[in-house]
Design an enzyme around this catalytic site. Structure first.
Site, PDB file in Angstrom:
ATOM      1  CE  LYS A 108      85.792  81.416  81.520  1.00  0.00           C
ATOM      2  NZ  LYS A 108      86.253  81.737  82.887  1.00  0.00           N
ATOM      3  NE  ARG A 160      56.748  72.575  79.791  1.00  0.00           N
ATOM      4  CZ  ARG A 160      56.561  73.544  78.898  1.00  0.00           C
ATOM      5  NH1 ARG A 160      55.553  74.340  79.012  1.00  0.00           N
ATOM      6  NH2 ARG A 160      57.384  73.684  77.872  1.00  0.00           N
ATOM      7  CB  THR A 161      62.400  70.580  83.674  1.00  0.00           C
ATOM      8  OG1 THR A 161      61.598  69.809  82.782  1.00  0.00           O
ATOM      9  CG2 THR A 161      63.109  69.648  84.645  1.00  0.00           C
TER      10      THR A 161
HETATM   11  C1  NCD Z   1      60.520  67.363  77.620  1.00  0.00           C
HETATM   12  C2  NCD Z   1      62.022  67.146  77.578  1.00  0.00           C
HETATM   13  O1  NCD Z   1      62.788  68.065  77.869  1.00  0.00           O
HETATM   14  O2  NCD Z   1      62.389  66.022  77.259  1.00  0.00           O
HETATM   15  N1  NCD Z   1      60.165  68.614  78.156  1.00  0.00           N
HETATM   16  C3  NCD Z   1      59.955  68.731  79.497  1.00  0.00           C
HETATM   17  O3  NCD Z   1      60.858  68.621  80.286  1.00  0.00           O
HETATM   18  N2  NCD Z   1      58.691  68.894  79.925  1.00  0.00           N
HETATM   19  C4  NCD Z   1      59.847  67.095  76.332  1.00  0.00           C
HETATM   20  C5  NCD Z   1      60.322  67.818  75.118  1.00  0.00           C
HETATM   21  O4  NCD Z   1      61.229  68.659  75.157  1.00  0.00           O
HETATM   22  O5  NCD Z   1      59.743  67.549  74.060  1.00  0.00           O
END
Ligand code: NCD
Length: 306
Positions: A83, A54-55
């Protein structure tokens, strides 16, 4: 003015600045054409040293929707980090090619370090078990959209509160708003870190810690479920023992308020049964979509096109 500013933790922006971002995100959600070509010619570098769906995708979608372009890597194995290149050098390079950097890295404090070597704004997309400020923007926007305002509610954080960086960022951010009560629900081994608790104590936040979700269910307005963070455990046995401590299912939802909302930063593993997805109070997929609009708002503001 957010132009040229880095974003390492939610407190980097004032409440008025956050409010401005949410208003802009809502405008972008309503009007697909708004700011559509505003970032033409601008480049976003997405440097992901840890997995992400998602991010990274929502940042890239945000930049592309604004008319800009993206470059970067989703796997550090394909970058010179493999590296032995230092983070400082990788950041120096990326900042000489791109107009903004979004970075996720397993080391706590890496985002702050990156700001020291970057000539362009750095946006923290997660630094180890520390912070995840753009997830917090997503969470706050979702609360604002669904409850009408941020304030005057009880939030229950449930799951891995020790390693869950989204919890750390959101709890600190919510402490700046009015009349928010917090319930932290976790097994003893995964309680909220002391440094976050002492920040909440200093701000006189009304919070309690509990082990059972059922005990708190009737009091919660915003239930924030989280996954047990397998990658941050030192041994697999502990993970296996703790991973299914909480499973939110239709039966447990019956004890919740009618207008409660259930959030989760995702990915979920077992902590929310799929049967909950059709409950009107399940807001986690809508939340993920709001994440794209708030990242559009953030990028356009940091790049100074609004
Ligand atoms: C979260 C993260 O990466 O901290 N995920 C996200 O970015 N939506 C939550 C998770 O990984 O549990």
């Amino acid at each position: 003015m957010l132009k040229g500013r880095s974003f390492v933790e939610p407190e980097d922006f004032s409440l008025a600045e956050l409010d401005g971002l949410f208003t802009l995100a809502e405008k972008l959600e309503k009007d697909e054409k708004y700011l559509r070509e505003s970032c033409r010619g601008k480049l976003l570098a997405t440097l992901f040293f840890e997995p992400s769906t998602r991010t990274r995708l929502s940042f890239e979608a945000a930049m592309l929707r604004l008319g800009g372009s993206c470059l970067g890597f989703a796997d550090p194995g394909s970058s010179s980090a493999s590296k032995g290149e230092s983070l400082a050098d990788t950041i120096r390079m990326a900042s000489s090619y791109a107009d903004t950097i979004v970075m996720r890295n397993p080391k706590e404090g890496s985002a702050l370090l990156a700001t020291r070597y970057s000539s362009v704004p750095v946006i923290n997309a997660g630094d180890g078990g520390h912070h995840h400020p753009t997830q917090t923007l997503t969470d706050l926007l979702t609360i604002r959209r669904l409850l009408g305002k941020i304030g005057n509610f009880t939030v229950g954080f449930c799951g891995d509160l020790k390693f869950g960086r989204t919890v750390h960022s959101l709890a600190k951010a919510l402490a700046r708003y009015e009349k928010i009560k917090m319930i932290f629900i976790s097994p003893e081994e995964l309680v909220l870190p002391d440094y976050i608790k002492s920040i909440l104590q200093k701000q006189n936040i009304n919070f309690i810690e509990r082990e059972k979700l059922e005990d708190s269910m009737p009091d919660i307005d915003v239930l924030y479920m989280t996954r047990v963070q397998r990658e941050r455990f030192f041994n697999e046995e502990d993970y296996i023992r703790l991973k299914d401590t909480y499973v939110l299912n239709a039966e447990k939802m019956q004890a919740g308020k009618k207008n409660m909302i259930v959030l989760h930063p995702l990915p979920r593993v077992n902590e929310i049964s799929v049967e909950v997805d059709t409950d009107p109070r399940a807001a986690y997929f809508a939340q993920a979509r709001y994440g794209m609009f708030v990242r559009m708002a953030l990028l356009s503001s940091v790049l100074g096109v609004v």
